[in-house]
Motif scaffolding. Structure first.
Motif, mmCIF file in Angstrom:
data_model
loop_
_atom_site.group_PDB
_atom_site.id
_atom_site.type_symbol
_atom_site.label_atom_id
_atom_site.label_comp_id
_atom_site.label_asym_id
_atom_site.label_seq_id
_atom_site.Cartn_x
_atom_site.Cartn_y
_atom_site.Cartn_z
ATOM 1 N N THR A 45 42.892 31.596 92.292
ATOM 2 C CA THR A 45 41.893 32.113 93.217
ATOM 3 C C THR A 45 42.562 32.447 94.534
ATOM 4 O O THR A 45 43.512 31.772 94.943
ATOM 5 N N HIS A 46 42.071 33.494 95.188
ATOM 6 C CA HIS A 46 42.572 33.859 96.509
ATOM 7 C C HIS A 46 41.748 33.225 97.626
ATOM 8 O O HIS A 46 42.041 33.435 98.805
ATOM 9 N N ASP A 47 40.723 32.458 97.257
ATOM 10 C CA ASP A 47 39.889 31.786 98.257
ATOM 11 C C ASP A 47 39.452 30.442 97.675
ATOM 12 O O ASP A 47 38.369 30.318 97.111
ATOM 13 N N PHE A 48 40.291 29.465 97.822
ATOM 14 C CA PHE A 48 40.107 28.172 97.174
ATOM 15 C C PHE A 48 38.751 27.542 97.487
ATOM 16 O O PHE A 48 38.062 27.050 96.593
ATOM 17 N N TYR A 49 38.361 27.547 98.745
ATOM 18 C CA TYR A 49 37.141 26.834 99.136
ATOM 19 C C TYR A 49 35.860 27.596 98.815
ATOM 20 O O TYR A 49 34.767 27.070 99.019
ATOM 21 N N ALA A 50 35.998 28.800 98.295
ATOM 22 C CA ALA A 50 34.842 29.534 97.789
ATOM 23 C C ALA A 50 34.887 29.600 96.262
ATOM 24 O O ALA A 50 34.111 30.345 95.660
ATOM 25 N N SER A 51 35.761 28.810 95.655
ATOM 26 C CA SER A 51 35.966 28.875 94.211
ATOM 27 C C SER A 51 35.429 27.627 93.516
ATOM 28 O O SER A 51 35.036 26.651 94.163
ATOM 29 N N THR A 52 35.441 27.670 92.197
ATOM 30 C CA THR A 52 35.005 26.522 91.406
ATOM 31 C C THR A 52 36.048 25.419 91.376
ATOM 32 O O THR A 52 35.766 24.324 90.882
ATOM 33 N N PHE A 53 37.239 25.668 91.898
ATOM 34 C CA PHE A 53 38.301 24.653 91.899
ATOM 35 C C PHE A 53 38.149 23.641 93.035
ATOM 36 O O PHE A 53 38.738 22.566 92.984
ATOM 37 N N ARG A 54 37.395 23.966 94.057
ATOM 38 C CA ARG A 54 37.432 23.197 95.296
ATOM 39 C C ARG A 54 37.020 21.735 95.109
ATOM 40 O O ARG A 54 37.553 20.840 95.766
ATOM 41 N N ASP A 55 36.085 21.472 94.205
ATOM 42 C CA ASP A 55 35.593 20.113 94.036
ATOM 43 C C ASP A 55 36.569 19.228 93.269
ATOM 44 O O ASP A 55 36.418 18.002 93.254
ATOM 45 N N ASP A 56 37.577 19.846 92.645
ATOM 46 C CA ASP A 56 38.542 19.067 91.884
ATOM 47 C C ASP A 56 39.470 18.246 92.774
ATOM 48 O O ASP A 56 40.109 17.303 92.304
ATOM 49 N N HIS A 57 39.529 18.597 94.064
ATOM 50 C CA HIS A 57 40.513 17.981 94.949
ATOM 51 C C HIS A 57 39.883 17.058 95.974
ATOM 52 O O HIS A 57 40.555 16.610 96.902
ATOM 53 N N HIS A 58 38.592 16.777 95.817
ATOM 54 C CA HIS A 58 37.916 15.739 96.593
ATOM 55 C C HIS A 58 37.990 15.957 98.101
ATOM 56 O O HIS A 58 37.937 15.007 98.885
ATOM 57 N N GLY A 59 38.142 17.188 98.534
ATOM 58 C CA GLY A 59 38.166 17.472 99.965
ATOM 59 C C GLY A 59 39.417 17.013 100.682
ATOM 60 O O GLY A 59 39.439 16.973 101.917
ATOM 61 N N ILE A 60 40.463 16.675 99.940
ATOM 62 C CA ILE A 60 41.706 16.202 100.554
ATOM 63 C C ILE A 60 42.449 17.392 101.168
ATOM 64 O O ILE A 60 42.760 18.348 100.473
ATOM 65 N N LYS A 61 42.720 17.306 102.454
ATOM 66 C CA LYS A 61 43.441 18.373 103.140
ATOM 67 C C LYS A 61 44.652 17.805 103.878
ATOM 68 O O LYS A 61 44.557 16.756 104.515
#
Length: 219
Positions: free
Chosen positions: A181-197
């Motif tokens: 994805t070119h926009d991670f936080y607008a994608s279905t992948f975002r919840d896989d990483h538990h908001g860790i930044k």
């Protein structure tokens, strides 16, 4: 060298969760992470260019049934994640201080179950291509170290590096299950990483940069 940096280097020498040159375990850790460092048989997830270790530690909090290793050459950065892990009693976290080019010295074939490459130096000059952590040189190094069907994840804010990596992977015949994805936080992948930044990710996101992400496995 400042006093703070010297103090951090001293702490790294004492912290059991830091594996670095000068420690006896440094020369014998290859193939022995579970036995020597973690004292268990759980899977090993590695983050390359881990910096201050926010992502490594964050994953360790979420997945106590797995082991996590952050790799970076900067001792003053590793100190941060190492200290947090110790303060929180996270026994499933370790840090390896070495150049990523030396990864084969410290991991046996198939010892890594999953690999993360997070916000590496983009190395934009053409002459630096072989130094990019997603270049063919590095991919060939990762391939024997990761278990069969193990995922490799890549996150970056750098559009050029992402385009380079995606094109390279799409051309290779030994790549499968490529998703991106070119926009991670607008994608279905975002919840896989538990908001860790990481600190850098938060900084780039605050500036409006789109975070790019992909994952794949080797055939």
């Amino acid at each position: 060298m400042g006093r703070n940096k010297l103090a951090r280097f001293k702490a790294n020498e004492e912290n059991r969760n830091v594996v670095q040159e000068g420690k006896e375990i440094f020369e014998r850790i290859k193939g022995n992470w579970r036995k020597e460092q973690f004292k268990n048989e759980r899977s090993i997830v590695v983050e390359l260019a881990c910096g201050r270790g926010e992502f490594t530690v964050g994953l360790a909090r979420e997945y106590p049934d797995q082991n996590f290793i952050g790799v970076d050459i900067k001792g003053s950065r590793i100190w941060k994640g190492s200290t947090i892990a110790i303060e929180e009693g996270l026994e499933n976290v370790a840090f390896l201080r070495t150049q990523i080019e030396q990864l084969e010295r410290f991991f046996e074939e198939k010892e890594i179950s999953e690999l993360w490459i997070t916000f590496p130096d983009p190395r934009p000059r053409d002459g630096d291509e072989k130094k990019r952590l997603t270049s063919p040189r590095f991919l060939e190094m990762y391939k024997p170290l990761i278990q069969e069907d193990g995922w490799i994840h890549f996150k970056t804010d750098n559009t050029g590096l992402f385009a380079y990596t995606l094109a390279l992977l799409q051309e290779r015949e030994d790549i499968k299950d490529l998703a991106f994805t070119h926009d991670f936080y607008a994608s279905t992948f975002r919840d896989d990483h538990h908001g860790i930044k990481t600190r850098y990710e938060a900084m780039f996101s605050a500036k409006g940069e789109k975070i790019k992400y992909l994952k794949f496995r080797f055939r």
